[in-house]
Design a protein around this motif. Structure first.
Motif, PDB file in Angstrom:
ATOM      1  N   MET A 157      -6.742   0.306   7.638  1.00 11.08           N
ATOM      2  CA  MET A 157      -7.902  -0.357   7.045  1.00 11.08           C
ATOM      3  C   MET A 157      -8.866   0.666   6.460  1.00 11.08           C
ATOM      4  O   MET A 157      -9.377   0.503   5.346  1.00 11.08           O
ATOM      5  N   GLY A 158      -9.094   1.748   7.203  1.00  8.73           N
ATOM      6  CA  GLY A 158     -10.013   2.789   6.728  1.00  8.73           C
ATOM      7  C   GLY A 158      -9.482   3.545   5.527  1.00  8.73           C
ATOM      8  O   GLY A 158     -10.210   3.804   4.565  1.00  8.73           O
ATOM      9  N   ARG A 159      -8.203   3.915   5.583  1.00  7.03           N
ATOM     10  CA  ARG A 159      -7.662   4.701   4.460  1.00  7.03           C
ATOM     11  C   ARG A 159      -7.521   3.846   3.202  1.00  7.03           C
ATOM     12  O   ARG A 159      -7.666   4.347   2.088  1.00  7.03           O
ATOM     13  N   THR A 160      -7.272   2.536   3.363  1.00  2.00           N
ATOM     14  CA  THR A 160      -7.135   1.670   2.198  1.00  2.00           C
ATOM     15  C   THR A 160      -8.468   1.476   1.488  1.00  2.00           C
ATOM     16  O   THR A 160      -8.541   1.550   0.253  1.00  2.00           O
ATOM     17  N   VAL A 161      -9.530   1.237   2.229  1.00  2.00           N
ATOM     18  CA  VAL A 161     -10.836   1.047   1.598  1.00  2.00           C
ATOM     19  C   VAL A 161     -11.279   2.338   0.921  1.00  2.00           C
ATOM     20  O   VAL A 161     -11.926   2.318  -0.141  1.00  2.00           O
ATOM     21  N   THR A 162     -10.894   3.485   1.473  1.00  2.00           N
ATOM     22  CA  THR A 162     -11.223   4.770   0.848  1.00  2.00           C
ATOM     23  C   THR A 162     -10.449   4.958  -0.446  1.00  2.00           C
ATOM     24  O   THR A 162     -10.976   5.501  -1.426  1.00  2.00           O
ATOM     25  N   ASN A 163      -9.191   4.521  -0.462  1.00  2.03           N
ATOM     26  CA  ASN A 163      -8.403   4.583  -1.696  1.00  2.03           C
ATOM     27  C   ASN A 163      -9.072   3.778  -2.805  1.00  2.03           C
ATOM     28  O   ASN A 163      -9.132   4.206  -3.964  1.00  2.03           O
ATOM     29  N   VAL A 164      -9.570   2.601  -2.468  1.00  2.00           N
ATOM     30  CA  VAL A 164     -10.224   1.742  -3.462  1.00  2.00           C
ATOM     31  C   VAL A 164     -11.502   2.400  -3.975  1.00  2.00           C
ATOM     32  O   VAL A 164     -11.780   2.421  -5.187  1.00  2.00           O
ATOM     33  N   LEU A 165     -12.292   2.967  -3.067  1.00  2.00           N
ATOM     34  CA  LEU A 165     -13.519   3.662  -3.467  1.00  2.00           C
ATOM     35  C   LEU A 165     -13.189   4.822  -4.400  1.00  2.00           C
ATOM     36  O   LEU A 165     -13.817   4.986  -5.458  1.00  2.00           O
ATOM     37  N   GLY A 166     -12.203   5.642  -4.013  1.00  3.69           N
ATOM     38  CA  GLY A 166     -11.845   6.801  -4.819  1.00  3.69           C
ATOM     39  C   GLY A 166     -11.364   6.431  -6.200  1.00  3.69           C
ATOM     40  O   GLY A 166     -11.730   7.066  -7.197  1.00  3.69           O
ATOM     41  N   SER A 186     -10.336  -5.309   5.135  1.00 11.25           N
ATOM     42  CA  SER A 186      -9.954  -6.412   6.009  1.00 11.25           C
ATOM     43  C   SER A 186      -8.461  -6.689   5.974  1.00 11.25           C
ATOM     44  O   SER A 186      -7.854  -6.997   7.004  1.00 11.25           O
ATOM     45  N   THR A 187      -7.855  -6.579   4.797  1.00 14.66           N
ATOM     46  CA  THR A 187      -6.429  -6.893   4.660  1.00 14.66           C
ATOM     47  C   THR A 187      -5.543  -5.654   4.745  1.00 14.66           C
ATOM     48  O   THR A 187      -4.323  -5.776   4.828  1.00 14.66           O
ATOM     49  N   ALA A 188      -6.154  -4.454   4.716  1.00 13.37           N
ATOM     50  CA  ALA A 188      -5.401  -3.186   4.700  1.00 13.37           C
ATOM     51  C   ALA A 188      -4.410  -3.165   3.543  1.00 13.37           C
ATOM     52  O   ALA A 188      -3.316  -2.637   3.649  1.00 13.37           O
ATOM     53  N   SER A 189      -4.814  -3.744   2.401  1.00 10.30           N
ATOM     54  CA  SER A 189      -3.943  -3.813   1.229  1.00 10.30           C
ATOM     55  C   SER A 189      -4.722  -3.426  -0.018  1.00 10.30           C
ATOM     56  O   SER A 189      -5.676  -4.107  -0.389  1.00 10.30           O
ATOM     57  N   SER A 190      -4.307  -2.324  -0.660  1.00 12.98           N
ATOM     58  CA  SER A 190      -4.930  -1.929  -1.919  1.00 12.98           C
ATOM     59  C   SER A 190      -4.624  -2.943  -3.014  1.00 12.98           C
ATOM     60  O   SER A 190      -5.431  -3.175  -3.911  1.00 12.98           O
ATOM     61  N   GLU A 191      -3.438  -3.549  -2.937  1.00 12.07           N
ATOM     62  CA  GLU A 191      -3.061  -4.541  -3.936  1.00 12.07           C
ATOM     63  C   GLU A 191      -4.022  -5.722  -3.929  1.00 12.07           C
ATOM     64  O   GLU A 191      -4.359  -6.273  -4.985  1.00 12.07           O
ATOM     65  N   ALA A 192      -4.464  -6.125  -2.743  1.00 11.97           N
ATOM     66  CA  ALA A 192      -5.376  -7.261  -2.649  1.00 11.97           C
ATOM     67  C   ALA A 192      -6.679  -7.000  -3.396  1.00 11.97           C
ATOM     68  O   ALA A 192      -7.293  -7.909  -3.941  1.00 11.97           O
ATOM     69  N   ALA A 193      -7.094  -5.730  -3.429  1.00 15.49           N
ATOM     70  CA  ALA A 193      -8.365  -5.386  -4.061  1.00 15.49           C
ATOM     71  C   ALA A 193      -8.216  -5.052  -5.542  1.00 15.49           C
ATOM     72  O   ALA A 193      -9.227  -4.957  -6.246  1.00 15.49           O
ATOM     73  N   PHE A 194      -7.001  -4.876  -6.035  1.00 15.11           N
ATOM     74  CA  PHE A 194      -6.803  -4.405  -7.411  1.00 15.11           C
ATOM     75  C   PHE A 194      -7.428  -5.320  -8.465  1.00 15.11           C
ATOM     76  O   PHE A 194      -8.206  -4.857  -9.305  1.00 15.11           O
ATOM     77  N   PRO A 195      -7.117  -6.622  -8.474  1.00 20.78           N
ATOM     78  CA  PRO A 195      -7.680  -7.467  -9.539  1.00 20.78           C
ATOM     79  C   PRO A 195      -9.206  -7.481  -9.538  1.00 20.78           C
ATOM     80  O   PRO A 195      -9.835  -7.425 -10.588  1.00 20.78           O
ATOM     81  N   ARG A 196      -9.805  -7.562  -8.357  1.00 23.46           N
ATOM     82  CA  ARG A 196     -11.266  -7.590  -8.284  1.00 23.46           C
ATOM     83  C   ARG A 196     -11.860  -6.249  -8.713  1.00 23.46           C
ATOM     84  O   ARG A 196     -12.925  -6.203  -9.349  1.00 23.46           O
ATOM     85  N   THR A 197     -11.182  -5.134  -8.420  1.00 25.61           N
ATOM     86  CA  THR A 197     -11.678  -3.827  -8.838  1.00 25.61           C
ATOM     87  C   THR A 197     -11.691  -3.718 -10.356  1.00 25.61           C
ATOM     88  O   THR A 197     -12.615  -3.146 -10.947  1.00 25.61           O
ATOM     89  N   VAL A 198     -10.668  -4.262 -11.005  1.00 26.91           N
ATOM     90  CA  VAL A 198     -10.625  -4.276 -12.471  1.00 26.91           C
ATOM     91  C   VAL A 198     -11.848  -5.007 -13.020  1.00 26.91           C
ATOM     92  O   VAL A 198     -12.525  -4.539 -13.943  1.00 26.91           O
ATOM     93  N   GLU A 199     -12.155  -6.151 -12.457  1.00 21.22           N
ATOM     94  CA  GLU A 199     -13.305  -6.943 -12.909  1.00 21.22           C
ATOM     95  C   GLU A 199     -14.613  -6.197 -12.677  1.00 21.22           C
ATOM     96  O   GLU A 199     -15.503  -6.191 -13.529  1.00 21.22           O
TER      97      GLU A 199
END
Length: 444
Positions: free
Chosen positions: A394-403, A279-292
């Protein structure tokens, strides 16, 4: 290091995911209505500016968390390893995954672009000879990258959120803590563990704003671009997302080989940070939640704290597939043929130039703009896809988080760094959630 107290209410993550999804849908609807009401592009952009204010504030709050969280988790992790050889083994496993994923992502991008030819016959105006993309690509080279990896000041690196530089300093700092007398090291390790706990608590507070930020981000994009942009570039967008779907299957398959059936639970846990990233097209936005999420899954914090920040610089699966497709899209749009040898050479060049670009604004576009002139393509051709870059981002960012999530969990599994007790707890929670779900099948 745990933060279970912040998750005392097991329903909160599910509610947050639901609200974030609703924000995404509502943002599309509101954006479409406002785009139709706007008198022209200028007014649409002005309206979108009010939405981007909310998104900008949210992303600033996220960036405020990144530096201390990365520092605390890496230092705590390395200090808890004790043996620097163990750190080396984790790094080797992680880089092996990253390199393999890079080759697969780039190769898949070239295959999809050659198969569907999204730029062939596209009636788009060619950019003028002097057209500028506005992207700073001239300094993107291996020498500058290697020099840039090492910080001249940790304060400067933290001020600019240079994740790779923070990673390098934290490795040295954590290694130093692991070899000095425990009388001096232990108090500092406890303090850094406390810092990590505080940052997780701050993260939980900031994440409550995620649904509003997601709504604002999507509404802003659709208000300016409109839904029609999806039709104009439909073939390219469709081919790209089809390629991402195939890449997801390959990544999840690799995760299944490493984690077995538990990969399903990991994907369920990663859903919230992935929605936020999309939604935000930002990997940084997802970083803290991914750690948790990874800690909840059972990955020990010392592995998460080391591998995940490393992945943010070296494991950009979605971005690399995008770079391959964008380069060939430009070539096809201009009717320029690139042979197999040229495409293979381009793959190797992108393998090098794509590393460590996480902190570069519009990083994937910068890599493409820097690479295409080497193969006789106009750098200004990037202007052809800049209009839909947000949708592709948006698509490439969510894929980065998944990977990165799959890579971190896989490395932890191979290294024997999975918390079996926490993993069993997660498994029980998942089963309980499924049993109480309104969608669960009736029993008896």
């Amino acid at each position: 290091m745990t933060h279970g107290d912040a998750k005392a209410d097991g329903r909160k993550p599910g509610r947050l995911t639901l609200y974030t999804g609703l924000g995404l849908v509502l943002g599309i609807l509101v954006g479409a209505v406002l785009h139709g009401m706007a008198a022209g592009p200028a007014e649409a952009k002005e309206i979108a500016g009010y939405f981007t204010l909310c998104t900008d504030i949210f992303l600033r709050l996220i960036k405020m968390i990144i530096a201390p969280l990365v520092f605390a988790t890496i230092v705590s992790g390395i200090a808890s390893f004790g043996d620097t050889r163990a750190v080396g083994r984790v790094a080797a496993l992680a880089m092996g995954w990253f390199l393999t994923a890079s080759v697969v992502s780039l190769t898949l991008g070239f295959l999809v672009a050659n198969l569907f030819q999204p730029g062939a016959g596209l009636a788009l105006p060619l950019p003028e000879a002097g057209a500028q993309s506005g992207l700073k690509a001239a300094s993107l080279n291996l020498r500058d990258f290697l020099t840039h990896v090492f910080p001249t000041s940790i304060v400067s690196a933290m001020a600019t959120n240079e994740v790779l530089q923070i990673l390098v300093f934290s490795i040295f700092f954590g290694s130093g803590l692991s070899v000095i007398d425990r009388r001096y090291a232990d108090p500092m390790v406890h303090m850094i563990d406390g810092l990590a706990r505080v940052m997780f608590a701050v993260t939980d507070a900031v994440m409550r704003l995620a649904p509003v930020a997601v709504f604002a981000a999507i509404a802003a994009v659709i208000t300016v671009q409109g839904l029609g942009v999806l039709i104009d570039y439909g073939k390219f967008i469709g081919a790209f997302y089809l390629g991402l779907a195939v890449l997801w299957i390959l990544l999840i398959g690799a995760g299944w080989l490493a984690l077995g059936h538990r990969v399903v639970r990991l994907l369920d846990l990663l859903r919230a940070p992935m929605i936020l990233a999309f939604s935000t097209a930002s990997s940084e936005a997802a970083f803290p939640r991914t750690v948790e999420v990874l800690e909840t899954f059972g990955v020990r914090p010392r592995v998460t704290g080391f591998v995940l920040p490393l992945g943010y610089s070296f494991n950009l699966d979605g971005s690399m597939m995008y770079q391959a497709m964008a380069a060939l899209f430009i070539a096809q749009a201009f009717g320029i043929h690139l042979g197999v040898a040229e495409q293979f050479t381009m793959l190797l060049v992108m393998m090098v130039t794509s590393k460590g670009i996480a902190g570069v604004p519009r990083a994937s576009l910068v890599v493409v703009a820097a690479t295409v002139p080497m193969f006789g393509l106009p750098a200004a051709g990037i202007l052809l896809i800049m209009g839909v870059d947000q949708i592709l981002d948006m698509g490439r960012t969510v894929t980065n988080v998944l990977g990165n999530g799959l890579a971190t969990a896989a490395v932890a599994q191979w290294q024997g760094e999975m918390d079996a007790e926490r993993d069993a707890e997660t498994d029980g929670s998942a089963e309980a959630s499924a049993a109480t779900s309104p969608l669960a099948p009736a029993r008896g």
